[in-house]
Enzyme design. Structure first.
Site, short mmCIF file in Angstrom:
data_model
loop_
_atom_site.label_atom_id
_atom_site.label_comp_id
_atom_site.label_asym_id
_atom_site.label_seq_id
_atom_site.Cartn_x
_atom_site.Cartn_y
_atom_site.Cartn_z
N GLY A 164 0.46 -1.03 -0.07
CA GLY A 164 -0.10 0.08 0.00
C GLY A 164 0.79 1.26 0.48
O GLY A 164 0.59 2.09 0.68
N GLY A 165 1.97 1.22 -0.18
CA GLY A 165 3.12 2.16 -0.97
C GLY A 165 3.67 2.63 0.64
O GLY A 165 4.66 3.68 0.68
N ASN A 290 -3.71 -8.20 -1.96
CA ASN A 290 -4.99 -7.98 -0.75
C ASN A 290 -6.02 -8.91 0.04
O ASN A 290 -6.56 -9.90 -1.29
CB ASN A 290 -5.93 -6.60 -0.99
CG ASN A 290 -4.77 -5.79 -0.71
OD1 ASN A 290 -3.73 -5.25 -0.90
ND2 ASN A 290 -5.15 -4.76 -2.18
N ARG A 292 -8.51 -9.10 1.73
CA ARG A 292 -9.64 -8.08 2.29
C ARG A 292 -10.27 -8.27 1.88
O ARG A 292 -10.15 -7.99 0.87
CB ARG A 292 -9.17 -7.41 3.46
CG ARG A 292 -8.84 -6.47 2.20
CD ARG A 292 -8.15 -5.46 3.40
NE ARG A 292 -8.04 -3.97 2.22
CZ ARG A 292 -7.09 -3.73 1.85
NH1 ARG A 292 -5.73 -4.46 2.21
NH2 ARG A 292 -6.38 -2.92 1.08
C1 MV4 Z 1 5.54 0.68 -8.32
C2 MV4 Z 1 5.05 2.09 -9.17
C3 MV4 Z 1 5.85 1.51 -10.23
N1 MV4 Z 1 6.56 1.13 -10.62
N2 MV4 Z 1 6.05 -0.23 -8.49
C4 MV4 Z 1 2.22 2.77 -5.19
C5 MV4 Z 1 0.74 1.72 -4.06
C6 MV4 Z 1 1.57 0.12 -3.53
N3 MV4 Z 1 0.48 -0.63 -3.53
C7 MV4 Z 1 2.99 0.30 -4.80
N4 MV4 Z 1 2.45 1.04 -5.57
C8 MV4 Z 1 3.94 1.72 -7.02
N5 MV4 Z 1 4.30 0.85 -7.19
C9 MV4 Z 1 6.87 0.36 -9.28
N6 MV4 Z 1 8.11 -0.79 -9.78
C10 MV4 Z 1 4.12 2.64 -9.04
C11 MV4 Z 1 3.28 3.16 -7.41
C12 MV4 Z 1 2.42 3.83 -7.54
C13 MV4 Z 1 3.23 5.11 -7.13
C14 MV4 Z 1 4.71 5.35 -7.02
C15 MV4 Z 1 4.72 6.13 -6.24
C16 MV4 Z 1 4.02 7.31 -5.92
C17 MV4 Z 1 3.18 7.51 -6.60
C18 MV4 Z 1 2.35 6.01 -6.31
C19 MV4 Z 1 0.67 5.88 -6.93
C20 MV4 Z 1 0.14 5.09 -7.08
C21 MV4 Z 1 1.52 3.96 -7.33
#
Ligand code: MV4
Length: 450
Positions: A164-165, A290, A292
């Site tokens: 979830g970031g 996820n 859930r």
């Molecule tokens: C990433 C990505 C780009 N490349 N992974 C965001 C939430 C989590 N579930 C994983 N996320 C991301 N993973 C790779 N290899 C882009 C996101 C991403 C994101 C990243 C930085 C800032 C804002 C974002 C918003 C949505 C998704």
């Protein structure tokens, strides 16, 4: 079937679970904290028990209080909702050892998907495409630099126990990646008690697309379409829709079938969501799963006609999946706007306090899942989600038009909410065209500043 279910949650999802139980003829027990004495989930449930003080750590996260409440009320099962204990494998284990059914996947399923490295390895073996990256946790500086050279910048570092970031770092150079690894490890240790970090190629401007799946205890599994969750701010989703404007029926089917194959391979039980990134070229990559029910489940319900909460409960009770893949038909489109008690004009600052007056929209094809009412006091202790507005229509444009009018009808005084902000997004020309990605909101906010 269960005769009594305890709902280990609050807010709109507690009410959503109680509604499903009532329709199934199952008695319900609500639990609440000292800050939640005037909540509607207490009113709608057959019984209610106070489980502790306002902070979640002393109530909704307190495993022994919740188990005691279930034992005192003679509950057969516990529904964890989302957040709080929903993806806590030891809680699921404690439930089982007390003879209380945990409504969700097995503790083993939760544990495996909670370890993001193990989750990826499991899905790779099942045939899902992965983002190029490290095979396991990163150990030495030398290993990181060698891998960075192989994969190329930009890169992203993620916590094994994250998701979830949380605890993510994007890196553009050798100098940055070494220091980022150290801070990411320290941050992950503090946040999750586990410092393991893995590396992935950073996909630029991807779309976040997730597939809803459901599986019974007998090896049957189905997929229920996808949700496009690319409209996020700081890893919090604001708007979700189905079908995704970015994928065609061919890719939809391919993704769905791969997900079904994967969940069968890992002996997954109950409902779950597999998250993917879709890059500009149309390549998709599995990211995490996820285990859930999700906040955005209603859009899937609206287009499939399937009640996912009732499905969760019947599957947990050991019933077979009553629906085959060929019985799943996606009809029309649906969108959800999350209404948070936050001020969009002031960095989305939470706005707890008394709701003097509110009016909840309605009418044809408008659904609102909420726990608020005129006179309700929003406590400062929990998530700021106060309502989910969901609309459906034959076409995406029709669904968007209905959302526009529903958001206009959403009245609330004097609390500031994200409703007007959601309206700005859904009426944005690029969004209307379906032309958006995970970076959309950031760009949108920058333009607003001008
Ligand atoms: C990433 C990505 C780009 N490349 N992974 C965001 C939430 C989590 N579930 C994983 N996320 C991301 N993973 C790779 N290899 C882009 C996101 C991403 C994101 C990243 C930085 C800032 C804002 C974002 C918003 C949505 C998704």
């Amino acid at each position: 079937m269960f005769s009594k279910i305890l709902i280990a949650n609050r807010g709109e999802i507690a009410i959503r679970i109680i509604r499903a139980c009532k329709e199934l003829g199952i008695k319900t027990v609500a639990v609440y904290s000292e800050a939640d004495k005037s909540c509607l989930h207490l009113e709608f449930a057959d019984e209610a028990i106070c489980i502790g003080k306002a902070p979640s750590s002393e109530s909704y996260l307190n495993i022994s209080s919740i188990i005691s409440a279930a034992e005192i009320t003679d509950s057969d099962a516990i529904h964890p909702g989302y957040g709080f204990l929903a993806e806590n494998a030891s809680f699921a284990e404690v439930c089982e050892s007390c003879g209380i059914k945990f409504i969700g996947p097995t503790p083993e399923n939760i544990k495996m998907m909670g370890d993001k490295i193990q989750a990826k390895e499991t899905m790779r073996k099942a045939g899902l495409p992965l983002i190029p990256g490290s095979k396991g946790a990163l150990k030495t500086k030398e290993e990181v630099l060698a891998l960075a050279k192989k994969i190329g910048y930009p890169l992203i570092l993620k916590a094994k126990a994250g998701g979830g970031g949380k605890g993510m770092r994007v890196c553009h150079s050798d100098v940055r990646v070494v220091s980022a690894l150290m801070t990411a490890q320290a941050e992950a240790q503090t946040a999750f008690g586990d410092s393991d970090i893995y590396m992935e190629k950073f996909i630029e401007q991807p779309r976040h697309i997730e597939i809803q799946i459901a599986a019974d205890n007998y090896g049957n599994a189905i997929y229920l379409g996808e949700r496009d969750c690319s409209i996020q701010r700081r890893h919090q989703k604001l708007i979700e829709e189905t079908p995704s404007p970015a994928i065609d029926n061919h890719l939809r089917r391919k993704l769905g079938e791969l997900c079904v194959k994967s969940v069968k391979a890992m002996d997954y039980r109950n409902v779950g969501t597999m998250e993917f990134l879709l890059d500009k070229k149309g390549n998709f990559y599995f990211m995490e799963m996820n285990t859930r029910i999700q906040v955005e489940h209603p859009v899937t319900e609206e287009v499939t006609g399937i009640d996912l909460l009732k499905l969760q409960i019947t599957l947990a009770a050991g019933e077979k999946l009553g629906i085959k893949q060929d019985d799943v038909h996606v009809k029309g489109t649906a969108i959800e706007c999350r209404i948070n008690a936050e001020d969009p004009d002031n960095k989305f600052m939470p706005q707890p306090g008394m709701i003097d007056f509110c009016y909840i929209p309605g009418g044809k094809d408008v659904r609102v899942d909420t726990h608020i009412y005129s006179g309700y006091h929003i406590p400062p202790n929990y998530d700021s989600l106060i309502a989910k507005v969901i609309t459906k229509g034959e076409t995406r444009q029709e669904t968007l038009k209905k959302m526009e009018r529903a958001l206009d009808e959403f009245l609330i005084e004097p609390i500031k909410t994200t409703a007007p902000f959601c309206k700005k997004i859904i009426t944005n020309p690029e969004f209307k065209r379906g032309n958006y990605h995970t970076g959309f909101l950031e760009k949108f906010l920058e333009k607003e500043e001008e």
